[in-house]
Design an enzyme around this catalytic site. Sequence first.
Site, PDB file in Angstrom:
ATOM      1  N   ASP A  44      10.504   0.015   6.046  1.00  0.00           N
ATOM      2  CA  ASP A  44       9.479   1.094   5.704  1.00  0.00           C
ATOM      3  C   ASP A  44       9.881   2.632   5.821  1.00  0.00           C
ATOM      4  O   ASP A  44       9.870   3.400   6.181  1.00  0.00           O
ATOM      5  CB  ASP A  44       7.488   1.141   5.787  1.00  0.00           C
ATOM      6  CG  ASP A  44       7.104   2.387   5.039  1.00  0.00           C
ATOM      7  OD1 ASP A  44       8.140   2.519   4.150  1.00  0.00           O
ATOM      8  OD2 ASP A  44       5.997   3.419   5.160  1.00  0.00           O
ATOM      9  N   CYS A  74      -3.833 -12.581  -9.732  1.00  0.00           N
ATOM     10  CA  CYS A  74      -5.025 -11.964  -9.763  1.00  0.00           C
ATOM     11  C   CYS A  74      -5.680 -12.176 -11.154  1.00  0.00           C
ATOM     12  O   CYS A  74      -7.336 -12.047 -11.185  1.00  0.00           O
ATOM     13  CB  CYS A  74      -4.432 -10.136 -10.370  1.00  0.00           C
ATOM     14  SG  CYS A  74      -3.516  -9.576  -8.815  1.00  0.00           S
ATOM     15  N   CYS A 133      -9.212 -10.117 -12.494  1.00  0.00           N
ATOM     16  CA  CYS A 133      -9.935  -9.325 -11.535  1.00  0.00           C
ATOM     17  C   CYS A 133      -9.251  -7.580 -12.157  1.00  0.00           C
ATOM     18  O   CYS A 133      -7.965  -7.450 -11.666  1.00  0.00           O
ATOM     19  CB  CYS A 133      -9.618  -9.661 -10.137  1.00  0.00           C
ATOM     20  SG  CYS A 133     -10.654  -8.706  -8.842  1.00  0.00           S
ATOM     21  N   CYS A 187      -9.810  -3.848  -7.781  1.00  0.00           N
ATOM     22  CA  CYS A 187      -8.663  -2.414  -7.471  1.00  0.00           C
ATOM     23  C   CYS A 187      -9.187  -0.942  -7.782  1.00  0.00           C
ATOM     24  O   CYS A 187      -9.319   0.349  -7.631  1.00  0.00           O
ATOM     25  CB  CYS A 187      -7.728  -2.906  -6.269  1.00  0.00           C
ATOM     26  SG  CYS A 187      -6.338  -3.709  -7.803  1.00  0.00           S
ATOM     27  N   CYS A 220     -10.889   2.747  -6.989  1.00  0.00           N
ATOM     28  CA  CYS A 220     -10.150   3.693  -6.154  1.00  0.00           C
ATOM     29  C   CYS A 220     -10.977   5.214  -6.219  1.00  0.00           C
ATOM     30  O   CYS A 220     -11.106   5.787  -7.716  1.00  0.00           O
ATOM     31  CB  CYS A 220      -8.626   4.008  -7.270  1.00  0.00           C
ATOM     32  SG  CYS A 220      -7.760   5.588  -6.514  1.00  0.00           S
ATOM     33  N   CYS A 270      -3.616   9.097  -5.173  1.00  0.00           N
ATOM     34  CA  CYS A 270      -3.648   8.179  -3.580  1.00  0.00           C
ATOM     35  C   CYS A 270      -4.056   8.875  -2.717  1.00  0.00           C
ATOM     36  O   CYS A 270      -3.224   9.717  -2.156  1.00  0.00           O
ATOM     37  CB  CYS A 270      -2.771   7.334  -3.375  1.00  0.00           C
ATOM     38  SG  CYS A 270      -2.268   6.254  -2.212  1.00  0.00           S
ATOM     39  N   CYS A 298      -6.538   4.745   3.330  1.00  0.00           N
ATOM     40  CA  CYS A 298      -7.520   4.376   2.716  1.00  0.00           C
ATOM     41  C   CYS A 298      -7.017   2.816   2.221  1.00  0.00           C
ATOM     42  O   CYS A 298      -5.504   2.781   2.309  1.00  0.00           O
ATOM     43  CB  CYS A 298      -7.239   5.358   1.533  1.00  0.00           C
ATOM     44  SG  CYS A 298      -9.121   4.974   0.047  1.00  0.00           S
ATOM     45  N   CYS A 338      -8.374  -0.029  -1.744  1.00  0.00           N
ATOM     46  CA  CYS A 338      -8.584  -0.956  -3.031  1.00  0.00           C
ATOM     47  C   CYS A 338      -7.577  -2.470  -2.438  1.00  0.00           C
ATOM     48  O   CYS A 338      -8.057  -3.692  -2.933  1.00  0.00           O
ATOM     49  CB  CYS A 338      -6.930  -0.682  -3.607  1.00  0.00           C
ATOM     50  SG  CYS A 338      -5.955  -0.495  -2.973  1.00  0.00           S
ATOM     51  N   CYS A 366     -10.746  -6.147  -2.668  1.00  0.00           N
ATOM     52  CA  CYS A 366      -9.909  -7.587  -2.862  1.00  0.00           C
ATOM     53  C   CYS A 366     -10.404  -8.874  -2.294  1.00  0.00           C
ATOM     54  O   CYS A 366     -10.327  -8.606  -1.159  1.00  0.00           O
ATOM     55  CB  CYS A 366      -7.843  -6.943  -2.595  1.00  0.00           C
ATOM     56  SG  CYS A 366      -7.304  -8.147  -3.065  1.00  0.00           S
TER      57      CYS A 366
END
Length: 350
Positions: free
Chosen positions: A132, A186, A189, A192, A196, A212, A239, A242, A246
């Site tokens: 990252d 997924c 579903c 998420c 939010c 976000c 945060c 989400c 899940c």
Amino acid sequence: MQGWAHELGLSQIGVTGIDLRDAEPGFQAWLKMGFHGGMDYMASHGIKRARPAELVPGTVSVITVRMDYLPQSTPDDWVAQEQARQERPEEAVVSVYARGRDYHKVLRARLQKLADRIAAVVGPFGHRVFTDSAPVLEAELATRSGLGWRGKHTLVLSREAGSMFFLGELFVDFALPPTEPVSAHCGQCSACLQVCPTQAIVAPYRLDARRCISYLTIEHEGLIPHELRPLIGNRVYGCDDCQLVCPWNKFAKVHALPDWQPREGLTGSAIATLLSWSEAEFLRRTEGSAIRRIGHVRWLRNLALAAGNALRSGQLAPAQQEALREALLARRDHPDEVVREQVAWSLALR
């Protein structure tokens, strides 16, 4: 190599090639929509993100890794406990991943050790480690190498480990057999998207970072838009909403690494207490932590915002209200105009 990875505390390893051309149109469209917000570095590196060999000349293969980060002290009902924090408006909530040591430092060091082990067998080779920290399409590389699939919240999901993990990459200048990608699970579903708080997930697999809470409390400089402030609640760094909702995170795994253990003050602390930290205390308590990267000013901005939301919640005891007001008043004349404005906004709420 999988055995070496596990010995180094890495949870899973994969391999993929460097041809990401079919990811370029989607990335460019995301940038064109302005969804990257103030993260100008996302655009400044251009399409190099989708071209590993341009980022690191000579790259032939990419080794990807997953490292789980739930601390070993995590209780079985951790999801319920984390969700309950949002019902305590006086408590400052820090995202789970940021409560321990800075993952950049931890994962980068272990990836370098993996490179050293490989070099001991194959000899010196060209490589570069990423966590990252550079223009790399991490989620794209992770999904192509089979670490998981892209969830509707845009995070990588694993059937074995949910999404509570860090990603890292080792670019190498020799060919390795790729590992197979996995199918997506997924289904229908949309939990998420629905959970939010700011509706930042504008469509399945599409995130508007400008809305976000993680972006607003970490990456965003300056004032937070007024219309979004009440929606942030008591979240002061990141945060997890989400991820908490899940279903796949019932499989999220704890990691024995002591580095992920929460630091004192970053779990369950009162907003008023953290607002009282001087810059020196902030730097001392966040040494080696990802939180230090935002600086004391942004930390105070986030806390002052959370304090205002707590005061307007109608759920505080008189003593809690008084503590928050006193903490805000102590920052009313702060040298930074962003902090002053946020404090004034929070004190004006009724």
